[in-house]
Scaffold this motif. Structure first.
Motif, PDB file in Angstrom:
ATOM      1  N   THR A  21       0.845  -1.186   0.000  1.00 17.07           N
ATOM      2  CA  THR A  21       0.000   0.000   0.000  1.00 17.07           C
ATOM      3  C   THR A  21       0.885   1.243   0.000  1.00 17.07           C
ATOM      4  OG1 THR A  21      -0.088   0.030   2.412  1.00 17.07           O
ATOM      5  CG2 THR A  21      -1.876  -1.141   1.262  1.00 17.07           C
ATOM      6  N   LEU A  22       0.271   2.366  -0.350  1.00 20.00           N
ATOM      7  CA  LEU A  22       0.996   3.634  -0.345  1.00 20.00           C
ATOM      8  C   LEU A  22      -0.005   4.760  -0.159  1.00 20.00           C
ATOM      9  CD1 LEU A  22       3.829   5.017  -0.966  1.00 20.00           C
ATOM     10  CD2 LEU A  22       2.906   5.403  -3.236  1.00 20.00           C
ATOM     11  N   ASP A  23       0.368   5.755   0.653  1.00 18.44           N
ATOM     12  CA  ASP A  23      -0.406   6.991   0.793  1.00 18.44           C
ATOM     13  C   ASP A  23       0.394   8.087   0.103  1.00 18.44           C
ATOM     14  OD1 ASP A  23      -2.276   5.615   2.298  1.00 18.44           O
ATOM     15  OD2 ASP A  23      -1.390   6.191   4.212  1.00 18.44           O
ATOM     16  N   LEU A  24      -0.146   8.626  -0.984  1.00 25.76           N
ATOM     17  CA  LEU A  24       0.561   9.588  -1.819  1.00 25.76           C
ATOM     18  C   LEU A  24      -0.088  10.957  -1.717  1.00 25.76           C
ATOM     19  CD1 LEU A  24       1.937   9.104  -5.332  1.00 25.76           C
ATOM     20  CD2 LEU A  24       0.374  10.987  -4.933  1.00 25.76           C
ATOM     21  N   ALA A  25       0.719  11.959  -1.399  1.00 27.22           N
ATOM     22  CA  ALA A  25       0.222  13.337  -1.295  1.00 27.22           C
ATOM     23  C   ALA A  25       0.841  14.185  -2.393  1.00 27.22           C
ATOM     24  CB  ALA A  25       0.570  13.927   0.066  1.00 27.22           C
ATOM     25  N   PHE A  26       0.011  14.930  -3.101  1.00 23.14           N
ATOM     26  CA  PHE A  26       0.499  15.952  -4.021  1.00 23.14           C
ATOM     27  C   PHE A  26       0.609  17.244  -3.234  1.00 23.14           C
ATOM     28  CE2 PHE A  26      -1.414  13.126  -7.238  1.00 23.14           C
ATOM     29  CZ  PHE A  26      -0.371  13.055  -8.133  1.00 23.14           C
ATOM     30  N   LEU A  27       1.754  17.904  -3.322  1.00 21.18           N
ATOM     31  CA  LEU A  27       1.972  19.209  -2.718  1.00 21.18           C
ATOM     32  C   LEU A  27       2.161  20.189  -3.868  1.00 21.18           C
ATOM     33  CD1 LEU A  27       2.373  21.040  -0.292  1.00 21.18           C
ATOM     34  CD2 LEU A  27       4.773  20.282  -0.198  1.00 21.18           C
ATOM     35  N   LEU A  28       1.242  21.143  -3.986  1.00 23.04           N
ATOM     36  CA  LEU A  28       1.146  21.981  -5.183  1.00 23.04           C
ATOM     37  C   LEU A  28       1.324  23.454  -4.888  1.00 23.04           C
ATOM     38  CD1 LEU A  28      -2.185  20.314  -6.325  1.00 23.04           C
ATOM     39  CD2 LEU A  28       0.102  19.699  -7.115  1.00 23.04           C
ATOM     40  N   HIS A  29       1.975  24.151  -5.812  1.00 20.23           N
ATOM     41  CA  HIS A  29       2.039  25.606  -5.757  1.00 20.23           C
ATOM     42  C   HIS A  29       1.872  26.144  -7.168  1.00 20.23           C
ATOM     43  CE1 HIS A  29       4.075  29.546  -6.072  1.00 20.23           C
ATOM     44  NE2 HIS A  29       3.303  29.756  -5.022  1.00 20.23           N
ATOM     45  N   TYR A  30       1.020  27.152  -7.295  1.00 23.49           N
ATOM     46  CA  TYR A  30       0.784  27.819  -8.580  1.00 23.49           C
ATOM     47  C   TYR A  30       1.087  29.292  -8.388  1.00 23.49           C
ATOM     48  CZ  TYR A  30      -2.035  23.603  -8.949  1.00 23.49           C
ATOM     49  OH  TYR A  30      -2.464  22.305  -8.914  1.00 23.49           O
ATOM     50  N   SER A  31       2.030  29.815  -9.158  1.00 27.11           N
ATOM     51  CA  SER A  31       2.357  31.230  -9.037  1.00 27.11           C
ATOM     52  C   SER A  31       1.282  32.075  -9.715  1.00 27.11           C
ATOM     53  CB  SER A  31       3.717  31.516  -9.679  1.00 27.11           C
ATOM     54  OG  SER A  31       3.634  31.362 -11.077  1.00 27.11           O
ATOM     55  N   ASN A  32       1.323  33.373  -9.446  1.00 27.05           N
ATOM     56  CA  ASN A  32       0.369  34.288 -10.101  1.00 27.05           C
ATOM     57  C   ASN A  32       0.533  34.298 -11.609  1.00 27.05           C
ATOM     58  OD1 ASN A  32      -1.043  35.131  -7.886  1.00 27.05           O
ATOM     59  ND2 ASN A  32       0.179  36.961  -7.552  1.00 27.05           N
ATOM     60  N   SER A  33       1.725  33.924 -12.098  1.00 26.68           N
ATOM     61  CA  SER A  33       1.973  33.994 -13.533  1.00 26.68           C
ATOM     62  C   SER A  33       1.577  32.722 -14.285  1.00 26.68           C
ATOM     63  CB  SER A  33       3.451  34.306 -13.799  1.00 26.68           C
ATOM     64  OG  SER A  33       4.263  33.254 -13.305  1.00 26.68           O
ATOM     65  N   VAL A  34       1.119  31.689 -13.579  1.00 25.66           N
ATOM     66  CA  VAL A  34       0.756  30.461 -14.278  1.00 25.66           C
ATOM     67  C   VAL A  34      -0.488  30.708 -15.137  1.00 25.66           C
ATOM     68  CG1 VAL A  34      -0.718  29.421 -12.488  1.00 25.66           C
ATOM     69  CG2 VAL A  34       0.552  27.951 -14.048  1.00 25.66           C
ATOM     70  N   SER A  35      -0.419  30.284 -16.376  1.00 28.25           N
ATOM     71  CA  SER A  35      -1.556  30.465 -17.292  1.00 28.25           C
ATOM     72  C   SER A  35      -2.586  29.364 -17.040  1.00 28.25           C
ATOM     73  CB  SER A  35      -1.087  30.404 -18.744  1.00 28.25           C
ATOM     74  OG  SER A  35      -0.653  29.081 -19.062  1.00 28.25           O
ATOM     75  N   ARG A  36      -3.792  29.575 -17.514  1.00 25.98           N
ATOM     76  CA  ARG A  36      -4.827  28.540 -17.386  1.00 25.98           C
ATOM     77  C   ARG A  36      -4.414  27.266 -18.123  1.00 25.98           C
ATOM     78  NH1 ARG A  36      -9.613  29.530 -14.999  1.00 25.98           N
ATOM     79  NH2 ARG A  36     -10.128  31.686 -14.591  1.00 25.98           N
ATOM     80  N   GLU A  37      -3.758  27.442 -19.247  1.00 23.42           N
ATOM     81  CA  GLU A  37      -3.297  26.285 -20.024  1.00 23.42           C
ATOM     82  C   GLU A  37      -2.265  25.481 -19.235  1.00 23.42           C
ATOM     83  OE1 GLU A  37      -1.680  25.384 -24.508  1.00 23.42           O
ATOM     84  OE2 GLU A  37      -1.048  27.257 -23.560  1.00 23.42           O
ATOM     85  N   ASP A  38      -1.302  26.163 -18.611  1.00 23.29           N
ATOM     86  CA  ASP A  38      -0.295  25.460 -17.827  1.00 23.29           C
ATOM     87  C   ASP A  38      -0.886  24.870 -16.556  1.00 23.29           C
ATOM     88  OD1 ASP A  38       1.721  25.802 -19.633  1.00 23.29           O
ATOM     89  OD2 ASP A  38       2.531  27.587 -18.667  1.00 23.29           O
ATOM     90  N   PHE A  39      -1.826  25.563 -15.952  1.00 22.64           N
ATOM     91  CA  PHE A  39      -2.529  25.034 -14.790  1.00 22.64           C
ATOM     92  C   PHE A  39      -3.192  23.703 -15.161  1.00 22.64           C
ATOM     93  CE2 PHE A  39      -6.486  24.676 -12.341  1.00 22.64           C
ATOM     94  CZ  PHE A  39      -5.984  24.653 -11.050  1.00 22.64           C
ATOM     95  N   GLN A  40      -3.861  23.671 -16.308  1.00 24.31           N
ATOM     96  CA  GLN A  40      -4.511  22.440 -16.766  1.00 24.31           C
ATOM     97  C   GLN A  40      -3.484  21.347 -17.059  1.00 24.31           C
ATOM     98  OE1 GLN A  40      -7.899  21.837 -16.701  1.00 24.31           O
ATOM     99  NE2 GLN A  40      -7.117  19.767 -16.956  1.00 24.31           N
ATOM    100  N   ARG A  41      -2.327  21.734 -17.607  1.00 27.42           N
ATOM    101  CA  ARG A  41      -1.271  20.750 -17.852  1.00 27.42           C
ATOM    102  C   ARG A  41      -0.829  20.088 -16.549  1.00 27.42           C
ATOM    103  NH1 ARG A  41       2.222  24.383 -21.948  1.00 27.42           N
ATOM    104  NH2 ARG A  41       1.422  23.531 -23.901  1.00 27.42           N
ATOM    105  N   ILE A  42      -0.743  20.874 -15.493  1.00 26.56           N
ATOM    106  CA  ILE A  42      -0.337  20.328 -14.198  1.00 26.56           C
ATOM    107  C   ILE A  42      -1.389  19.350 -13.683  1.00 26.56           C
ATOM    108  CG2 ILE A  42       0.107  20.909 -11.774  1.00 26.56           C
ATOM    109  CD1 ILE A  42       1.404  23.545 -12.866  1.00 26.56           C
ATOM    110  N   LEU A  43      -2.658  19.706 -13.787  1.00 19.11           N
ATOM    111  CA  LEU A  43      -3.726  18.790 -13.358  1.00 19.11           C
ATOM    112  C   LEU A  43      -3.700  17.510 -14.190  1.00 19.11           C
ATOM    113  CD1 LEU A  43      -6.758  21.200 -12.757  1.00 19.11           C
ATOM    114  CD2 LEU A  43      -4.972  20.479 -11.148  1.00 19.11           C
TER     115      LEU A  43
END
Length: 185
Positions: A21-43
Motif C-alpha cells: 500500500t501507499l499513501d501519496l500526497a500531491f503538494l502543489l504551488h501555482y504562481s500568479n503567472s501560471v496560465s490557465r493552459e499550464d494550470f490544466q497541464r499540471i492537473l
C-alpha cells in the motif's frame, strides 16, 4: 517549469520496499503567472501519473495540499476511494489558488499535519510519498516540460511494483536505468 528527478531514486526506493500500500500526497504551488493552459497541464500531469495506479483496490490513496503563505488541504486520504473520484477531486482544484508568495515549509507542514495523520486517512504501515509540483523558480514560462515525465513516473512505479508499490501497469520489457529496473511500454 522545474522538473527535477535527481535523488528521486532514493525517494521512491526507500518507502516502497516491502509494502503493498501507499499513501501519496500531491503538494502543489501555482504562481500568479501560471496560465490557465499550464494550470490544466499540471492537473493532467497529476492524473497521468495516477492513470495506472491501483486506487480502486485501496492499495493507493491520494491526497492533495496547495501552498501559498500557508498550506491549504484540498482533499485527504479519506475523501476519495476510486480512480474516478480522485480524478474528479483533481479536476475540482481551483485556478484561483495562484499566489505570489509561498512557503514550502508551510506546505510540507500541512501535508504532515492534515494528510499524514490518522484523521487524514493515513494508514499504518503504508509508506508515505509526497510529489511536489510547482511552477515557481521556473526556467521556462510554461509547463510543457511536464510532457513525457508522466511516463518516467509510470516507469519508476512499474519498477517498484516488484518491491510492493501498488501499480497495475503491465511490464512488457525491462531494462536497467540507474538503480531501477524500468519497464518500457
Amino acid at each position: 517549469m522545474d522538473v527535477t528527478f535527481a535523488g528521486a531514486e532514493q525517494a521512491f526506493k526507500a518507502p516502497a520496499a516491502g509494502s503493498e500500500t501507499l499513501d501519496l500526497a500531491f503538494l502543489l504551488h501555482y504562481s500568479n503567472s501560471v496560465s490557465r493552459e499550464d494550470f490544466q497541464r499540471i492537473l493532467d500531469f497529476m492524473k497521468n501519473i495516477l492513470q495506472y495506479s491501483d486506487i480502486d483496490d485501496d492499495k493507493l490513496r491520494v491526497g492533495a495540499v496547495v501552498f501559498r503563505k500557508r498550506g491549504i488541504p484540498l482533499f485527504d486520504f479519506n475523501n476519495y476511494y476510486s480512480q474516478e473520484e480522485v480524478f474528479g477531486g483533481i479536476d475540482q482544484i481551483n485556478y484561483n489558488y495562484r499566489s505570489k508568495t509561498s512557503s514550502i515549509a508551510s506546505g510540507f507542514d500541512t501535508v504532515r499535519t492534515s494528510l499524514f495523520t490518522r484523521t487524514g486517512g493515513e494508514r499504518e504501515p503504508a509508506p508515505n510519498l509526497v510529489i511536489l509540483i510547482t511552477d515557481s523558480n521556473a526556467d521556462t514560462d510554461d509547463a510543457s516540460e511536464l510532457e513525457g515525465h508522466d511516463e518516467q513516473f509510470h516507469n519508476d512505479f512499474v519498477a517498484l511494483r516488484a518491491k510492493g508499490f501498488p501499480v497495475v501497469i503491465p511490464a512488457l520489457e525491462s531494462s536497467t536505468s540507474g538503480t531501477f529496473a524500468v519497464s518500457k511500454q
